[in-house]
Design a protein around this motif. Structure first.
Motif, PDB file in Angstrom:
ATOM      1  N   HIS A  13      69.956  56.500  20.021  1.00  0.00           N
ATOM      2  CA  HIS A  13      68.962  56.143  21.035  1.00  0.00           C
ATOM      3  C   HIS A  13      69.595  55.477  22.255  1.00  0.00           C
ATOM      4  O   HIS A  13      69.098  55.627  23.375  1.00  0.00           O
ATOM      5  CB  HIS A  13      67.921  55.184  20.445  1.00  0.00           C
ATOM      6  N   LYS A  14      70.666  54.733  22.049  1.00  0.00           N
ATOM      7  CA  LYS A  14      71.335  54.093  23.190  1.00  0.00           C
ATOM      8  C   LYS A  14      71.640  55.110  24.292  1.00  0.00           C
ATOM      9  O   LYS A  14      71.449  54.836  25.479  1.00  0.00           O
ATOM     10  CB  LYS A  14      72.673  53.473  22.765  1.00  0.00           C
ATOM     11  N   MET A  98      80.002  43.324  29.525  1.00  0.00           N
ATOM     12  CA  MET A  98      80.881  43.880  28.497  1.00  0.00           C
ATOM     13  C   MET A  98      80.969  42.985  27.271  1.00  0.00           C
ATOM     14  O   MET A  98      81.073  43.480  26.141  1.00  0.00           O
ATOM     15  CB  MET A  98      82.266  44.139  29.084  1.00  0.00           C
ATOM     16  N   GLN A  99      80.937  41.660  27.462  1.00  0.00           N
ATOM     17  CA  GLN A  99      81.030  40.800  26.280  1.00  0.00           C
ATOM     18  C   GLN A  99      79.792  40.958  25.398  1.00  0.00           C
ATOM     19  O   GLN A  99      79.898  40.923  24.159  1.00  0.00           O
ATOM     20  CB  GLN A  99      81.253  39.346  26.668  1.00  0.00           C
ATOM     21  N   TRP A 100      78.622  41.190  26.003  1.00  0.00           N
ATOM     22  CA  TRP A 100      77.420  41.406  25.194  1.00  0.00           C
ATOM     23  C   TRP A 100      77.378  42.809  24.608  1.00  0.00           C
ATOM     24  O   TRP A 100      76.837  43.013  23.508  1.00  0.00           O
ATOM     25  CB  TRP A 100      76.167  41.085  26.015  1.00  0.00           C
ATOM     26  N   LYS A 151      66.585  34.182  31.196  1.00  0.00           N
ATOM     27  CA  LYS A 151      66.976  35.444  31.819  1.00  0.00           C
ATOM     28  C   LYS A 151      65.967  36.530  31.488  1.00  0.00           C
ATOM     29  O   LYS A 151      65.435  36.590  30.377  1.00  0.00           O
ATOM     30  CB  LYS A 151      68.354  35.885  31.334  1.00  0.00           C
ATOM     31  N   GLU A 152      65.749  37.422  32.449  1.00  0.00           N
ATOM     32  CA  GLU A 152      64.887  38.573  32.197  1.00  0.00           C
ATOM     33  C   GLU A 152      65.592  39.590  31.314  1.00  0.00           C
ATOM     34  O   GLU A 152      64.979  40.232  30.460  1.00  0.00           O
ATOM     35  CB  GLU A 152      64.473  39.225  33.521  1.00  0.00           C
ATOM     36  N   TYR A 153      66.896  39.738  31.553  1.00  0.00           N
ATOM     37  CA  TYR A 153      67.711  40.679  30.780  1.00  0.00           C
ATOM     38  C   TYR A 153      68.914  39.947  30.198  1.00  0.00           C
ATOM     39  O   TYR A 153      69.188  38.798  30.544  1.00  0.00           O
ATOM     40  CB  TYR A 153      68.152  41.850  31.659  1.00  0.00           C
ATOM     41  N   ILE A 154      69.658  40.608  29.344  1.00  0.00           N
ATOM     42  CA  ILE A 154      70.727  39.935  28.610  1.00  0.00           C
ATOM     43  C   ILE A 154      71.802  39.390  29.540  1.00  0.00           C
ATOM     44  O   ILE A 154      72.298  38.290  29.348  1.00  0.00           O
ATOM     45  CB  ILE A 154      71.337  40.891  27.565  1.00  0.00           C
ATOM     46  N   ILE A 160      73.788  48.192  30.586  1.00  0.00           N
ATOM     47  CA  ILE A 160      74.125  48.873  29.331  1.00  0.00           C
ATOM     48  C   ILE A 160      74.096  47.906  28.149  1.00  0.00           C
ATOM     49  O   ILE A 160      73.956  48.359  26.997  1.00  0.00           O
ATOM     50  CB  ILE A 160      75.479  49.589  29.414  1.00  0.00           C
ATOM     51  N   ALA A 161      74.172  46.608  28.389  1.00  0.00           N
ATOM     52  CA  ALA A 161      74.033  45.647  27.293  1.00  0.00           C
ATOM     53  C   ALA A 161      72.621  45.717  26.702  1.00  0.00           C
ATOM     54  O   ALA A 161      72.447  45.730  25.482  1.00  0.00           O
ATOM     55  CB  ALA A 161      74.345  44.230  27.771  1.00  0.00           C
ATOM     56  N   ASP A 162      71.625  45.770  27.558  1.00  0.00           N
ATOM     57  CA  ASP A 162      70.237  45.885  27.079  1.00  0.00           C
ATOM     58  C   ASP A 162      70.018  47.208  26.346  1.00  0.00           C
ATOM     59  O   ASP A 162      69.352  47.246  25.313  1.00  0.00           O
ATOM     60  CB  ASP A 162      69.278  45.793  28.263  1.00  0.00           C
TER      61      ASP A 162
END
Length: 229
Positions: A13-14, A98-100, A151-154, A160-162
């Motif tokens: 799915h990603k 990238m870390q997430w 945060k709204e997103y990660i 791409i982390a989300d």
């Protein structure tokens, strides 16, 4: 055109989420992992670790030769670089994403995968294993909830982390997690869930009708995967 070698798993799915978000042309090539199609010589040429997803990009930037890529995190990184979307261009922003992404690939996915296995598919119920992975899932959810508290997103902007994390949170009930216990994840999850591209990606999966009964034979293929020639 991108060929996507795919099955309807979180890692699969990603990639459909990214491709739909970026509106790239792609063709799905189903790899039925319950039937062992991931061990075919043709697929192993693309994905030597015999796992989906994998892609072949037939029109890579500045190259006449197709590029094949396996590992969902590597695919997301490649597609973000190709499209110049969903990955910051400044070094601090890129490292944050990238870390997430690595956190998901190295921690969240493997641990939740073990949660799924011991809770649902293992031939015998092992309370220690079930408890260990449910507790680790809870811990990882807590890490994510803390990251999302302001945060709204990660990683600041949608990235791409989300896309990497969201599909692993979708089966939260199977993982014995209640999103009401993680209000920041719940808010984020509902935001991602309502994105048109995400809805399209999951509708595609639904329409492919890939749900299969897990039999004893398919368990041997999925969970007894030694090296095959």
């Amino acid at each position: 055109m991108i060929d996507l070698y795919y099955w309807t798993t979180p890692n699969g799915h990603k990639i459909t989420i990214f491709l739909e978000e970026a509106q790239l042309d792609y063709e799905i090539k189903l790899i039925n992992i319950a039937k062992g199609e991931q061990f075919s010589p043709e697929f192993l040429e693309i994905s030597p670790n015999n796992r989906i997803p994998a892609i072949i990009d037939h029109s890579p930037e500045n190259s006449g030769q197709p590029i094949s890529i396996f590992e969902s995190g590597a695919i997301l990184f490649y597609l973000a670089k190709k499209t110049k979307r969903f990955l910051p261009t400044d070094i601090r922003g890129e490292i944050d994403v990238m870390q997430w992404l690595f956190w998901q690939m190295g921690g969240l996915g493997p641990m939740l995968g073990q949660n799924h296995h011991f809770s649902q598919y293992a031939p015998e119920k092992v309370p220690y294993a079930i408890n260990r992975y449910v507790k680790e899932t809870e811990r990882l959810y807590g890490v994510l909830d803390e990251q999302l508290k302001d945060k709204e997103y990660i990683a600041k902007d949608y990235s791409i982390a989300d896309m990497a994390v969201y599909p692993w949170i979708v089966p939260h009930q199977q993982q014995k997690q209640n999103l009401s216990d993680f209000p920041n994840i719940k808010r984020w999850f509902e935001s991602i869930q309502n994105r048109p591209a995400v809805q399209t990606a999951y509708e595609i999966a639904k329409n492919l009708k890939t749900e299969a009964t897990i039999t004893e034979d398919s368990k041997k293929i999925l969970f007894g995967q030694g090296r095959r020639s």
